[in-house]
Write an enzyme that holds these catalytic residues in place. Sequence first.
Site, mmCIF file in Angstrom:
data_model
loop_
_atom_site.group_PDB
_atom_site.id
_atom_site.type_symbol
_atom_site.label_atom_id
_atom_site.label_comp_id
_atom_site.label_asym_id
_atom_site.label_seq_id
_atom_site.Cartn_x
_atom_site.Cartn_y
_atom_site.Cartn_z
ATOM 1 N N LYS A 1 0.821 -1.209 0.000
ATOM 2 C CA LYS A 1 0.000 0.000 0.000
ATOM 3 C C LYS A 1 0.853 1.256 0.000
ATOM 4 C CE LYS A 1 -0.599 -0.150 5.046
ATOM 5 N NZ LYS A 1 -1.580 -0.311 6.134
ATOM 6 N N ARG A 2 2.120 1.129 0.347
ATOM 7 C CA ARG A 2 3.009 2.287 0.301
ATOM 8 C C ARG A 2 3.368 2.664 -1.135
ATOM 9 N NH1 ARG A 2 7.298 0.351 4.970
ATOM 10 N NH2 ARG A 2 5.823 0.304 6.720
#
Length: 463
Positions: free
Chosen positions: A244-245
């Site tokens: 998700k980064r």
Amino acid sequence: MTVRTRIAPSPTGFLHLGTARTALYSWAYARHHGGQFVLRIEDTDVARSTQESVEQILQSMHWLGLGYDEGPIYQMQRLDRYQQVIDQMLANGTAYRCYCTPEELDAMREAQKARGEKTGYDGRWRPAPGKTLPPVPEGVKPVVRFANPLDGAVTWDDLVKGPITIANKEIDDLIIQRTDGVPTYNFAVVVDDWDMQISHVFRGDEHINNTPWQINIYRALGAELPQFGHLPVILGDDGTKLSKRRGAVAVSNYEEMGYLPEAMLNYLARLGWSHGDEELFTMEQMVSWFDGSHLSKSPSQWDAAKLAWVNAHYVKHADNARLADLVVKHFKARGIEVAAERLLVPCGLFKDRCNTTVELADHLTMYVADVQAPEAELAEKVTDAVKPAVAAFAARLADAALAWEPAAINQALKDTLAEFGLKMPALAIPVRLLVCGRAQTPSVDAVLAAFDRAVVVQRLQKV
């Protein structure tokens, strides 16, 4: 044997793309073999599990169309069953209570590091013939540990990786129940899969190191082993594990971005599995082909451009009414209310130019809201020389005697071109810019016919 597969997400976050791919493979395998597919919610991480995540997982599974035959089954509703098995294992000596405090375990690891040893539980509370255990400390709640076999090795023939062997000396006595009575993952998953008669377990290969513990627990319980298939990770476009980064990894993100579920399934299926050179296929075809073979042993790389290409194919072939409903949702999120019926013809005109339904909504904004072409393009194309022709075309369109349909609009355009001695682009591009806010559209007569007559005339008269 009845094939039974499962997907067991943890509601500590949204349904991840990797988990969605695992769910797809598990679902397709069960459907291929005429078996059952089970949804289990692994919510024993009480501190991090949320109802919002549960709802998002269920909604994402529904959006993808991965119907399950049983579930959702929640682990926290099965605590009595886990306790029953724990009591059985304590009674038969395959589990024991450990009273080590966190501070003792930290000191144990530090001493092992200082001696250059591999860190792990040293078995100080593990019963053994002739061994004297430490006195039970007052006020310390015990955990329960699994008495892992001390010798030998665990071997299984992985559905994806092939034969895997891990020596028992490489793993220690796993905690299977915390001090609060809640079971740990590696224990609960075994009891669940045993009770639910799961025959085939597909999951990410980060679980390979958990599998020896689980197999040993199965054997300690006298339970039949499922077959395991560990799927390689999905890498992001930077070559690292999808995270998700580094972009959108929740299935719900892609629904919001205008991707169709059949496109997402088609794309996910090819991230680690193949059927010849087939790139585009229906889920019915996948089910007929997915027999557990041709699963890749190597990581796959997420390719946003490839997903967009796949999605564009499905958008192009989608029913206009369905697309109109999806575009209405996008417009609603933008504060624009419009009836889906109003968008049927525009969807048909523009869908083959769009990768997503969000792009389709962008194209169709001109039908439901005011638009403004870039000033530089207007200055270049809508010149003083062409403005009289635009005005004349507007007058023709304003005539109520003109049928409001493409053929009549096309004839009005031709008549205007003939009147002013112009080529088609000289008038069609200014018309597009003024009415549509862009220089490129499908056939201008069809595009204009999808507008209300008054809107077209009003926008052309702005010159």
